[in-house]
Scaffold this motif. Structure first.
Motif, PDB file in Angstrom:
ATOM      1  N   VAL A 186      62.847  61.206 -31.340  1.00 23.81           N
ATOM      2  CA  VAL A 186      63.917  60.339 -30.856  1.00 23.81           C
ATOM      3  C   VAL A 186      65.048  61.170 -30.264  1.00 23.81           C
TER       4      VAL A 186
ATOM      5  N   GLU B 270      62.559  54.075 -35.320  1.00 27.14           N
ATOM      6  CA  GLU B 270      62.086  55.249 -34.589  1.00 27.14           C
ATOM      7  C   GLU B 270      60.967  54.881 -33.624  1.00 27.14           C
ATOM      8  N   THR B 271      59.982  54.138 -34.109  1.00 22.36           N
ATOM      9  CA  THR B 271      58.876  53.729 -33.252  1.00 22.36           C
ATOM     10  C   THR B 271      59.366  52.872 -32.099  1.00 22.36           C
TER      11      THR B 271
ATOM     12  N   ASP C  56      59.617  49.851 -37.337  1.00 18.49           N
ATOM     13  CA  ASP C  56      60.696  50.762 -37.687  1.00 18.49           C
ATOM     14  C   ASP C  56      61.431  51.213 -36.422  1.00 18.49           C
TER      15      ASP C  56
ATOM     16  N   SER D  14      63.817  65.340 -34.027  1.00 20.53           N
ATOM     17  CA  SER D  14      62.765  64.331 -34.030  1.00 20.53           C
ATOM     18  C   SER D  14      62.419  63.990 -32.592  1.00 20.53           C
TER      19      SER D  14
ATOM     20  N   LEU E  73      69.252  59.398 -37.054  1.00 23.23           N
ATOM     21  CA  LEU E  73      67.930  59.315 -36.441  1.00 23.23           C
ATOM     22  C   LEU E  73      67.966  59.876 -35.024  1.00 23.23           C
TER      23      LEU E  73
END
Length: 419
Positions: A122, A84-85, A82, A120, A115
């Motif tokens: 990120v 984000e990872t 994904d 987050s 995102l």
């Protein structure tokens, strides 16, 4: 900028349909990065086909944990997990000055931008710089302004090309009118007009083989997270018409008849507010009388190609759902967003109203109303308004059971017209 300093890393997000020139643009950026060290996050290394001359000797795109070191110091990564990872891992493991994200599995840039801007891990590492859409300009004109013909499909998506293009354009900061060498001056001007109608604030650059000064895309600082939801041209047209409606003293409250001559239940005539953008204009249609679902469907099926975009909410007879309608070129889709507040049980209805004190409320119809924005060029507004009026229910049809293709369950979608 070095990631070791703890500063946020700028991010440029690329979108564009298959064949528009994203891969060519990526290679151009890597070849002309200058003193910058770029990290390019892509969906599939095989599709991206980074120029072999840029790849470090011996790597031959044999990726080590999805990362290829390029000969100019840049990094090219495939999106194996994904997003984000992937971006968190990049910031932790690698040192680079700027991240370029392009994923063929994500049709438009807004979800990627969210995102990087929402609370987050990120957002703490990165800062969105610019949202870029690469257009295959001949295909763009074919989808919106050319002769009617079958559309080509977009990247890994079963929606029509026009849907994808509109979603990409409406949130873009910068649009590359690529393959400009395949268009006449008049066609390029027309493409610029259409882009400005769909997203008035976007900068446009005419390009051949996606050749553009990297400074226009990297470090341009064109993205404003507070404005990303307000960019589309149809929202501008609706907001502008709202201001006109509020200032002209008219009101649709307190009327109890359902006359269709405009003197009864309010503003179903709408308020003409042309938004002239290099020959492209818009108008808003409003009504406090529901549509006959089949006649409204016929209206959209017969919508002229001069209307490039229409969007809004429709009130349909015998349907307690707020139905959103989104038209982009020859594609028309409808989605049931949720029930009208007026249709809810009294306690729930009162709770919603108390939490939304600015909600427009009609004495009889509550929040039920139609608001549709139409954007196009060389259309006959009076003819379209008359056709919309004819699609409204008559007094005799008001309480009858009426069938049509529109969804009646929350979250359901219906295709009203396909290319």
């Amino acid at each position: 900028m070095n990631t070791d300093t703890g500063e946020e890393i700028p991010v440029t997000i690329l979108s564009g349909s298959l064949g528009a020139g994203k891969t060519t643009l990526l290679n151009h950026l890597l070849s002309n990065a200058g003193d910058r060290t770029l990290a390019v996050l892509v969906n599939d290394m095989g599709e991206v086909n980074v120029d072999a001359e840029l790849v470090a000797e011996g790597s031959e795109l044999e990726l080590d944990d999805g990362v290829a070191e390029l000969s100019n110091g840049c990094i090219c990564c495939e999106l194996q997990d994904d997003l984000e990872t992937a971006v968190v891992r990049l910031a932790r493991d690698r040192s680079f000055d700027h991240l370029v994200v392009e994923s063929s599995g994500i049709s438009e840039p807004a979800p990627v931008a969210r995102l990087f801007t929402t609370e987050s891990r990120v957002a703490a590492l990165y800062d969105v710089d610019t949202l870029v859409t690469v257009l295959d300009t001949p295909a763009f004109l074919e989808a919106f302004a050319g002769e009617e013909r079958p559309e080509r499909r977009g990247d890994e998506d079963d929606r029509p090309l026009s849907d994808l293009l509109v979603e990409q354009l409406e949130v873009s900061n910068l649009v590359l009118l690529n393959k400009a060498d395949l268009c006449s001056e008049a066609e390029l001007s027309e493409a610029e007009e259409l882009v400005r109608a769909l997203q008035p604030d976007a900068e446009t650059i005419r390009t051949e083989f996606a050749a553009v000064d990297p400074d226009r895309l990297l470090g341009a600082d064109l993205f404003n997270p507070g404005h990303v939801n307000d960019l589309p041209g149809w929202k501008r047209a609706l907001a502008s018409a709202d201001g006109d409606h509020e200032s002209d003293g008219s009101s649709d409250h307190g009327h109890d008849d359902h006359g269709r001559d405009g003197s009864g239940d309010g503003d179903h005539r709408g308020h003409h507010h042309p938004d002239e953008v290099y020959g492209v204009s818009s108008f808003v249609y409003r009504s406090r009388r529901p549509f006959h679902p089949e006649r409204l469907a016929d209206f959209f099926r017969d919508l002229p190609r001069s209307i490039v975009r229409s969007k809004g909410t429709a009130w349909l007879a015998n349907n307690e759902m707020r139905v959103s309608i989104a038209q982009a070129g020859p594609s028309v889709r409808a989605t049931a967003q949720g029930p009208w507040i007026a249709s809810l049980p009294e306690v729930e209805r009162d709770m919603y109203r108390s939490n939304r004190p600015n909600l427009e409320w009609h004495d009889e119809h509550g929040d039920r109303r139609t608001e549709l924005v139409f954007i196009g060029t060389d259309y006959d507004e009076s003819t379209l308004r008359a056709a919309l009026e004819d699609a409204l229910v008559t007094d005799g049809e008001w309480e009858t059971d009426l069938d049509g293709p529109f969804p009646t369950e929350q979250g359901d979608e219906a295709v009203i017209r396909e290319p």
